[in-house]
Design a protein around this motif. Structure first.
Motif, short mmCIF file in Angstrom:
data_model
loop_
_atom_site.label_atom_id
_atom_site.label_comp_id
_atom_site.label_asym_id
_atom_site.label_seq_id
_atom_site.Cartn_x
_atom_site.Cartn_y
_atom_site.Cartn_z
N ASP A 24 0.82 -1.20 0.00
CA ASP A 24 0.00 0.00 0.00
C ASP A 24 0.87 1.26 0.00
OD1 ASP A 24 -2.70 1.34 0.41
OD2 ASP A 24 -1.65 2.03 2.20
N ARG A 42 0.88 3.98 -3.10
CA ARG A 42 0.42 5.35 -2.83
C ARG A 42 1.52 6.39 -3.03
NH1 ARG A 42 -0.31 6.61 1.91
NH2 ARG A 42 0.16 4.70 3.08
N LYS A 43 2.76 6.05 -2.65
CA LYS A 43 3.80 7.07 -2.59
C LYS A 43 4.91 6.93 -3.62
CE LYS A 43 3.25 8.01 2.37
NZ LYS A 43 3.97 8.22 3.66
#
Length: 448
Positions: free
Chosen positions: A219, A223-224
């Motif tokens: 995750d 996301r990053k």
């Protein structure tokens, strides 16, 4: 097996153009330098200090001194023609206390140097975040993988690695062989951290938290970092192939159950949202439960499946086998010989390791069929030989059995690729159009 080249030799031409050939190691087994570069202790550092834990009293304080000699090792890999190196990052080298607050810049510098040098030599880095060497502080202060708090700290550690190395590392493995951490580390206790009092549901709790930690790391990456770095993140599972001992229905189901307790334990929650029903039936309350929120969070948090595979077994149903708890609860018996006395394959040095190339082919095609034909890397494979101190160098180098092992297993991978193309399509009539004994066999067994 079918022909794989002149005189049965497997050749590079048998594999697709983008197929990757590489080697693999783990930090604790090779790096050494336990007290150098600002590194903190891992659970294996401490475990190996306890007398009686390691048969010959050895430890990883120096190992093969990869920390100082990594350039020699990388140059050797390059000279052998390998295109990839799967290494592991020591969590305790990045965060000595494991808690994700103060990055150890010396540790970051070491892995930057390692990654840069392998790229310089034309070798693609494949990085494993966790290969069993948990920072000892996390074990001592919160119980390691038995605490759900570890999910947060693992995500912080993963983020630090993505941020420092992800501009060059495009292939990430979150956790290596979570089954071994859970069963041997927290259940039986013959791996670090050890110290367990018998085999209880704690191993299933450790596994549960590893699944959540894996999903948390994926995750974070998606996301990053994914949009800029463009890499992939997977999980490595270890699995023997389970070949039904007979055509009896109970043995066929037992073999399926055995695979559930190896592969399904970790991959079913990620692909399907929950543990296999066969595990729930046999473990009851010992098997943790995912909340609806957790199920949604972990679903499809994977870009590839890594498979560590060495050997296979015949599997028969047994109501109460005389074995360790992990096998008793599965109600399976792992068998190495047919009733005729013929072994499933020649045995290597380890008592558990039999040479069974066709087992890898069946395992790869089983994974492809069950989980929707994901990207698969065979991340570990190999065999050991008896340590003969009297052997000459020429005798040691003439390791014909090991050469045969790799040829056989590589040929099985090549066949699995071809069988996936024909078998793992929506309609099995495509499969029957390919006339070969192997394809017929795959249809009979039900595993393409």
């Amino acid at each position: 097996m079918g022909s794989t080249g002149p005189a049965g030799e497997v050749t590079r031409a048998e594999f697709p153009a983008g197929f990757v050939f590489g080697v693999a190691t783990s930090a604790y087994q090779i790096e050494g330098a336990r007290r150098e570069g600002g590194k903190g202790d891992s659970i294996w550092d401490v475990f190996a200090e306890n007398k009686g834990r390691i048969l010959d009293g050895s430890n990883g304080e120096v190992a093969v001194d990869h920390y100082h000699r990594y350039k020699e090792d990388i140059e050797l890999m390059a000279s052998l023609g390998f295109g990839a190196y799967r290494f592991s990052i020591s969590w305790a080298r990045i965060f000595p206390d494991g808690l994700g607050k103060n990055v150890n810049e010396q540790g970051v510098a070491f892995y930057n140097d390692l990654i840069n040098f392998m790229i310089e030599k034309g070798i693609e880095p494949y990085a494993t975040l966790y290969h069993w060497d948990l920072p000892n502080n996390i074990q001592q202060t919160m119980g390691g993988w038995l605490s759900v708090k570890i999910v947060e700290y693992f995500a912080l550690y993963a983020e630090a690695c993505f941020a420092n190395f992800g501009d060059r590392v495009k292939h990430w493995i979150t956790i290596n062989e979570p089954l071994q951490t859970a069963v041997n580390g927290y259940g039986i206790g013959n791996f670090a951290p050890g110290g367990c009092e018998g085999e209880t549901g704690r191993c299933y709790l450790a596994a549960h938290n590893q699944i959540l930690a894996h999903a948390a790391a994926v995750d974070v990456y998606r996301r990053k970092f994914k949009a800029v770095q463009g890499g992939e993140v997977g999980l490595v599972i270890d699995c023997e192939w389970a070949e039904p001992f007979s055509v009896k229905t109970e043995d066929q189901i037992a073999a399926e159950r055995r695979l559930d307790f190896q592969l399904g334990w970790y991959l079913d929650p990620i692909y399907f949202g929950d543990y296999p029903e066969s595990m729930r039936q046999r473990l009851g309350d010992d098997l943790p439960t995912f909340s609806d929120k957790d199920k949604a969070f972990i679903r499809n948090k994977i870009d590839f499946v890594g498979i560590n595979h060495y050997t296979s077994r015949f599997i028969a149903h047994h109501q109460d086998p005389e074995d360790i708890y992990f096998y008793r609860v599965q109600q399976v018996e792992r068998i190495e010989k047919w009733n005729t006395g013929e072994r499933i394959g020649e045995r290597a040095a380890s008592e558990w390791l039999f040479i069974v190339p066709w087992g890898l082919r069946k395992l790869l095609n089983y994974v492809a069929k069950r989980y929707g034909n994901p990207v698969i890397y065979v991340t570990e494979n190999g065999m050991d030989e008896e340590d003969d101190q009297s052997a000459t160098l020429d005798q040691v180098l003439n390791d014909a059995t090991r050469v045969g092992y790799f040829k056989g297993y590589l040929a099985s991978v090549a066949q699995a690729i071809k069988l996936v193309d024909f078998c793992c399509l929506p309609h099995n009539e495509v499969c029957s159009a390919k006339k070969s004994n192997d394809t017929t066999n795959c249809l009979i067994q039900g595993w393409c």
